[in-house]
Design a protein around this motif. Structure first.
Motif, short mmCIF file in Angstrom:
data_model
loop_
_atom_site.label_atom_id
_atom_site.label_comp_id
_atom_site.label_asym_id
_atom_site.label_seq_id
_atom_site.Cartn_x
_atom_site.Cartn_y
_atom_site.Cartn_z
N ARG A 1 128.64 -12.01 -73.37
CA ARG A 1 128.03 -12.56 -74.53
C ARG A 1 126.76 -11.97 -74.60
O ARG A 1 126.25 -11.98 -75.91
CB ARG A 1 128.15 -13.93 -74.64
CG ARG A 1 129.31 -14.54 -74.89
CD ARG A 1 129.23 -16.04 -75.46
NE ARG A 1 128.63 -16.91 -74.61
CZ ARG A 1 127.70 -17.83 -74.79
NH1 ARG A 1 127.02 -17.81 -75.98
NH2 ARG A 1 127.23 -18.74 -73.76
N CYS B 1 127.15 -20.73 -80.44
CA CYS B 1 126.43 -19.50 -81.17
C CYS B 1 126.20 -19.85 -82.55
O CYS B 1 125.65 -19.16 -83.43
CB CYS B 1 127.18 -18.16 -80.97
SG CYS B 1 126.76 -17.44 -79.38
N HIS C 1 122.30 -21.27 -83.31
CA HIS C 1 121.03 -20.74 -82.92
C HIS C 1 121.10 -19.29 -83.35
O HIS C 1 122.04 -18.62 -83.61
CB HIS C 1 120.85 -20.75 -81.48
CG HIS C 1 121.88 -20.25 -80.37
ND1 HIS C 1 122.24 -21.05 -79.40
CD2 HIS C 1 122.34 -19.05 -80.47
CE1 HIS C 1 123.29 -20.27 -78.86
NE2 HIS C 1 123.14 -19.15 -79.47
N HIS D 1 119.88 -15.02 -82.58
CA HIS D 1 120.12 -14.50 -81.58
C HIS D 1 118.84 -13.28 -81.52
O HIS D 1 118.38 -12.78 -82.90
CB HIS D 1 121.46 -13.68 -81.50
CG HIS D 1 122.55 -14.52 -81.44
ND1 HIS D 1 123.09 -15.69 -82.30
CD2 HIS D 1 123.16 -15.12 -80.12
CE1 HIS D 1 123.86 -16.27 -81.97
NE2 HIS D 1 123.80 -16.19 -80.61
N HIS E 1 120.18 -15.45 -76.75
CA HIS E 1 120.69 -16.70 -77.13
C HIS E 1 119.57 -17.61 -77.44
O HIS E 1 118.93 -17.96 -76.63
CB HIS E 1 121.59 -17.40 -76.61
CG HIS E 1 123.03 -16.54 -76.40
ND1 HIS E 1 124.01 -16.42 -77.41
CD2 HIS E 1 123.29 -15.39 -75.49
CE1 HIS E 1 124.86 -15.37 -77.01
NE2 HIS E 1 124.48 -14.88 -75.98
#
Ligand SMILES: [Zn+2]
Ligand SMILES: [Zn+2]
Length: 129
Positions: A19, A75, A78, A80, A91
């Motif tokens: 990720r 995800c 928030h 990135h 993240h």
């Protein structure tokens, strides 16, 4: 499980394990291993993109397409950060950014899609080297 379901599951497993790092289709195929079907990977990538679970991004300094997985529930909440030098994804878990998002949404009456909102810059590691 059907063949396509297995192919999709293998793809999502790889994306979830990486990720923090946008991946090229070739890299994804390598990571899935010998069971990967190139055509299934491409088909699934475009299906997942349509569902909003992955975002395409361009590798810096090349026109290679990279894929970033933004499908996990966390995800959605928030922003990135992406390093323009090494491509690593961070993240952002800073409470103040959530306050900022909420303020903007109220003030501008604008629905922000956090999972696809990326702030670009240079990460600590790349600044040091
Ligand atoms: Zn995230
Ligand atoms: Zn970096």
């Amino acid at each position: 499980m059907s063949y396509m379901t297995l192919q999709r599951k293998a793809l999502i497993d790889v994306l979830e394990q990486h990720r923090d790092e946008p991946l090229s289709a070739d890299r994804i195929i390598t990571l899935i291993g010998e069971n990967a079907s190139r055509s299934a990977v491409y088909r699934n990538l475009s299906a997942l993109e349509k569902q909003g679970l992955i975002k395409k991004t361009a590798a810096s300094g090349s026109n290679k397409t990279l894929y970033r997985y933004v499908g996990s529930d966390e995800c959605r909440d928030h922003l990135h950060l992406e390093c323009s030098a090494c491509g690593k994804t961070y993240h952002l878990k800073v409470p103040a950014t959530n306050a900022l998002i909420n303020d903007v949404m109220q003030d501008a009456n604008f629905q922000i899609d956090s999972s696809s909102t990326v702030l670009y810059g240079i990460c600590e590691k790349c600044r040091k080297s």
